[in-house]
Design an enzyme around this catalytic site. Structure first.
Site, PDB file in Angstrom:
ATOM      1  N   SER A 169       0.233  -3.660   1.636  1.00 51.56           N
ATOM      2  CA  SER A 169      -1.163  -3.998   1.377  1.00 51.56           C
ATOM      3  C   SER A 169      -1.318  -4.999   0.244  1.00 51.56           C
ATOM      4  CB  SER A 169      -1.962  -2.723   1.050  1.00 51.56           C
ATOM      5  OG  SER A 169      -1.512  -2.142  -0.163  1.00 51.56           O
ATOM      6  N   LYS A 214      -9.369   1.968  -3.730  1.00 50.60           N
ATOM      7  CA  LYS A 214      -8.986   0.718  -4.400  1.00 50.60           C
ATOM      8  C   LYS A 214     -10.205   0.020  -4.989  1.00 50.60           C
ATOM      9  CE  LYS A 214      -4.934  -0.095  -1.475  1.00 50.60           C
ATOM     10  NZ  LYS A 214      -4.353  -0.948  -0.410  1.00 50.60           N
TER      11      LYS A 214
END
Length: 825
Positions: A663, A706
């Site tokens: 990611s 996040k």
């Protein structure tokens, strides 16, 4: 720059769309939500009567696997007949091998009660039979007759020897012959006065008659045996009517069971044999609880009739008298003995001893003829249990034996009960990784568990499923004894289920998670004394906030280090080759997100992109794959007709643990492009996403955590209105952000940008157009792609000067830039 509107950051559930005001108005779901495929698989496995079609139910805890398996199994079992009762009987022919007796359901308890009544009545009945006048008189007559026979034989011998002048005397020292003087024994003085020849004659006659006496006395033991046999015949003659009377009701009650009748016959014979062997009739108050060793029983010595009464009873292993339908058994502690059965032992003077009535049933016996539900993890954690289960299922027999004997290394032989037939359906419940381990490493597993029922982790979040989910939550609250929940509270729970699934358009089926949250909400509701109080939405929010506080040690510590400057993260300004990536860390089962600095450097080299994490053995395989993909992207886009002559380094700054996942590959690529083009990146932005070889941004996980991790840092430093996060456009449907993040976005103090390509991402980060080639394939001067391509061309000319000297061997920079159009297409 077009940030996402606030409405795209969280998919809300409207309380009025649920169609109720309180959860106690809803009926609990009669089925497992979203598990139709798994239910069909379980039903198929239960219906298959062929060998090997046992069922493995797989999924994550909290998805209702146990409840669904029990419900479907009980529904099918209710339509079936109860299996036979299972008993063990003493084997009079071979006590080491107790006999198995299977009776129609409920008959085992009746037989046990009948035999217990028989054993209570037996001692007094035997005593009465042996003390009856007729029997006593018969025994006295036999003994009198025997005594008379011996006396007459001795008297006849006495009369015969008197003709030779000798008499037979019975003295304390035994029988002796003595000379007679008339009819009386000759005095000693008279015998000594006889001549030597006369004394010699008497001595010779005494020796001759002594031999005849010895011959006669040698016949006496045989006569006593004849007496004993006659007494035994008399005892048998006296006991048979008594036993016939005692067992008449038994025989009548169980006349349809040939094995029971045979056992009653064996009991009758054993009683008679023990009485005839000379065991005195026992007093009913006699106590003898000592269990004799099997070898002593086999030899038949040393056991009183009272102790032998235990042999005349039945060990009722499994009683299905009260069972409705086929049995459905669950064993929470599936150890070898609890599963296969066990044999208990007593410590005595003879050592470790046991008997047939110390055999104990296992779960396989209790579930025989029905269904057995086991937890796979607990089963595999028990020594020998998995092998024991497989052996029973493959052989179709249940052999009760200690693990040592089952493995063939026992030093002491115990009982070996007759094996019971094994006919049942086993349902194993476990997680997917256990199923995969077994299917790969155990060749027997595939043959035994041919049906797998895979439970879904989540369901689509539709209006219909939301209403079903509300009913599911209502049932969970009712089973947990919780007060009703308002429609608004249920709507908040549905939203949290979507966040827990990691997707705004799906609902997590982790019922354990939801049930725990509902219990904690009750705690925070702070209800008064009113009887009809309900739990409202603020209680759910309070429970979630409390959870966040309890798990905040790690994120609070990281945030504090960032604010102090121990961890270097910038949220303002610009920097070449430096970008704020977003990462997630799982601590104690809770996922936390926070920013991490990634830096890149570029220089002339041989085309290597060095992943420092991998070189330091801190990078996982998937992360290394991401770095290789971005390297391939660089070569495919910018170096199709020239060597990729750079040496670059990528690193997660201040990272001291393993880095895994792809990611951050988008952030790494952006940092590298910035270093090549010498273009600074805005530090007020953070980003997450993976990238493929064509520069397309791909979906990632943990997007909510996040974003919130970077948002918390920006809030702590002060929102400037410039901060924001770049996420893959495909991850927008995953967003279920906190209300405070939504409020900041709505007020324009924080932004979330969806991106689809690396070019779009770089434009957001740098404010410089990526640059698209014109009809002639030329890139706009000063664009990002033109700067990167020119930098790589210069590096190639430095690394390979020989190509610079031959125009045919090396295309000019303009031709390299023109080829950019071909790589894009």
């Amino acid at each position: 720059m077009n940030p996402l509107p606030c409405t795209n950051l969280r998919q809300l559930t409207l309380p009025e769309s649920l169609g109720f005001s309180r959860s106690d108005e809803l009926e609990p779901l009669p089925f497992a939500l979203g598990q139709k495929r798994a239910e069909e698989a379980i039903a198929f496995g239960l219906a298959m009567n062929h060998p090997g079609y046992h069922v493995f139910v797989m999924g994550r805890p909290g998805e209702g696997r146990h409840a669904t398996a029990f419900r479907l199994t009980r529904e099918k079992a209710a339509k079936e007949r109860p299996p036979p009762d299972s008993c063990y009987l003493h084997n009079f022919a071979n006590p080491r091998v107790p006999s198995l007796l299977r009776l129609p359901a409920g008959r085992g308890a009746l037989l046990k009660a009948d035999l217990q009544r028989f054993c209570r009545e037996l001692p007094s009945a035997i005593e009465s039979a042996l003390e009856a006048d007729s029997h006593v008189q018969r025994i006295e007559a036999l003994r009198t007759q025997h005594k008379k026979r011996e006396e007459e034989a001795l008297a006849g011998l006495d009369r015969a020897c008197r003709q030779d002048g000798l008499g037979l005397l019975n003295t304390p020292e035994g029988f002796v012959f003595t000379p007679l003087a008339g009819e009386e024994p000759m005095p000693t003085e008279a015998f000594e006065a006889l001549s030597e020849s006369e004394r010699q004659k008497y001595e010779e006659l005494a020796a001759t008659w002594g031999d005849r006496l010895a011959d006669l006395l040698a016949e006496f033991p045989g006569w006593r045996q004849d007496l004993n046999r006659a007494v035994a015949r008399a005892a048998r003659h006296a006991l048979r009517p008594t036993l016939a009377h005692l067992t008449r009701a038994l025989r009548r009650a169980h006349a349809d069971l040939a094995e029971v009748i045979s056992f009653i016959d064996a009991v009758s014979d054993d009683v008679i044999d023990r009485v005839v062997r000379g065991s005195p009739p026992p007093d009913e108050s006699e106590e003898d609880e000592e269990s004799l060793a099997p070898e002593e029983e086999a030899e038949g010595g040393g056991m009183s009739l009272y102790a032998a009464l235990r042999n005349y009873q039945v060990n009722l292993l499994v009683d299905h008298g009260e069972t409705q339908g086929a049995p459905v058994i669950s064993e929470d502690n599936p150890g070898f003995g609890n599963l296969i059965g066990s044999i208990e032992h007593n410590a005595s003077a003879h050592g470790q001893n046991t008997r047939f009535d110390m055999i104990r049933a296992g779960a396989l016996h209790r579930a025989n003829g029905g269904y057995l539900i086991l937890d796979a993890h607990r089963l595999l954690a028990q020594p020998f249990a998995w092998d024991g289960l497989k052996r029973a299922l493959k052989s179709g027999r249940i052999a009760i034996e200690p693990p040592a004997e089952a493995q063939g290394w026992a030093t002491q032989v115990s009982l070996r009960p007759e094996e019971a037939p094994c006919s049942l359906k086993v349902i194993l419940i476990g997680e997917r990784h256990l199923y995969e381990l077994l299917i790969e490493n155990d060749p027997d597993f595939r043959d035994l568990f041919k049906v797998s029922a895979d439970f879904s982790d989540e369901i689509p979040r539709t209006e219909e499923n939301e209403r079903y989910f509300a009913r599911l939550l209502a049932g969970v609250g009712h089973e947990a004894g919780l007060p009703p929940f308002s429609a608004a509270a249920i709507a908040r729970l549905i939203e949290e289920a979507a966040r827990h699934s990691g997707h705004a358009r799906r609902l997590s089926l982790d019922i354990h998670f939801m049930a725990d949250l509902m219990r904690e909400a009750e705690f925070h509701a702070q209800a008064g004394s009113a009887e009809n109080w309900i739990i409202e939405r603020p209680a759910i929010d309070a429970a979630l906030a409390a959870r966040t506080r309890r798990a905040s040690r790690y994120p609070s510590g990281v945030l504090e280090d960032m604010l102090e400057g121990s961890i270097l993260i910038s949220t303002e300004g610009e920097r070449i080759g430096q970008v704020n990536a977003l990462v997630v860390v799982e601590v104690a089962g809770v996922i936390h997100g926070h920013p991490a600095r990634i830096t890149a450097t570029a220089r002339v080299g041989d085309g290597d992109v060095v992943d420092i994490e991998r070189e330091a053995d801190l990078g996982g395989a998937i992360h290394s794959k991401g770095v290789l993909i971005l390297t391939a992207f660089l070569a495919a886009r910018y170096a199709r007709q020239q060597p990729l002559s750079l040496s670059a380094s990528l690193v997660f700054e201040q990272s001291y643990g393993e880095v895994e996942g792809d990611s951050a590959s988008l952030a790494e690529l952006c940092a590298l492009l910035s270093a090549l083009a010498r273009v600074p990146i805005r530090q007020s932005l953070a980003l997450t996403g993976s990238v493929n070889q064509f520069g397309e941004v791909q979906v990632i996980g943990g997007v909510n955590e996040k974003i919130e991790g970077f948002y918390d840092l920006c809030v702590a430093r002060g929102l400037s209105g410039e901060q924001g996060v770049l996420i893959p456009a495909a991850s927008v449907t995953y967003l279920m952000l906190r209300p405070d993040v939504m409020e900041a976005v709505a007020s324009g103090r924080f932004h979330i940008y969806p991106v689809m390509t690396v070019d779009e991402t770089m434009e957001y980060l740098t404010g410089i157009p990526a640059g698209q080639p014109d009809t002639h394939g030329r890139l706009p001067k000063g664009s990002l792609n033109e700067r990167v391509a020119r930098a790589l061309a210069v590096m190639s000319s430095i690394q390979h000067p020989e190509r610079e000297n031959g125009q045919r061997d090396r295309p000019p920079i303009r031709r390299t830039l023109r080829h950019f159009q071909l790589s894009e297409s």
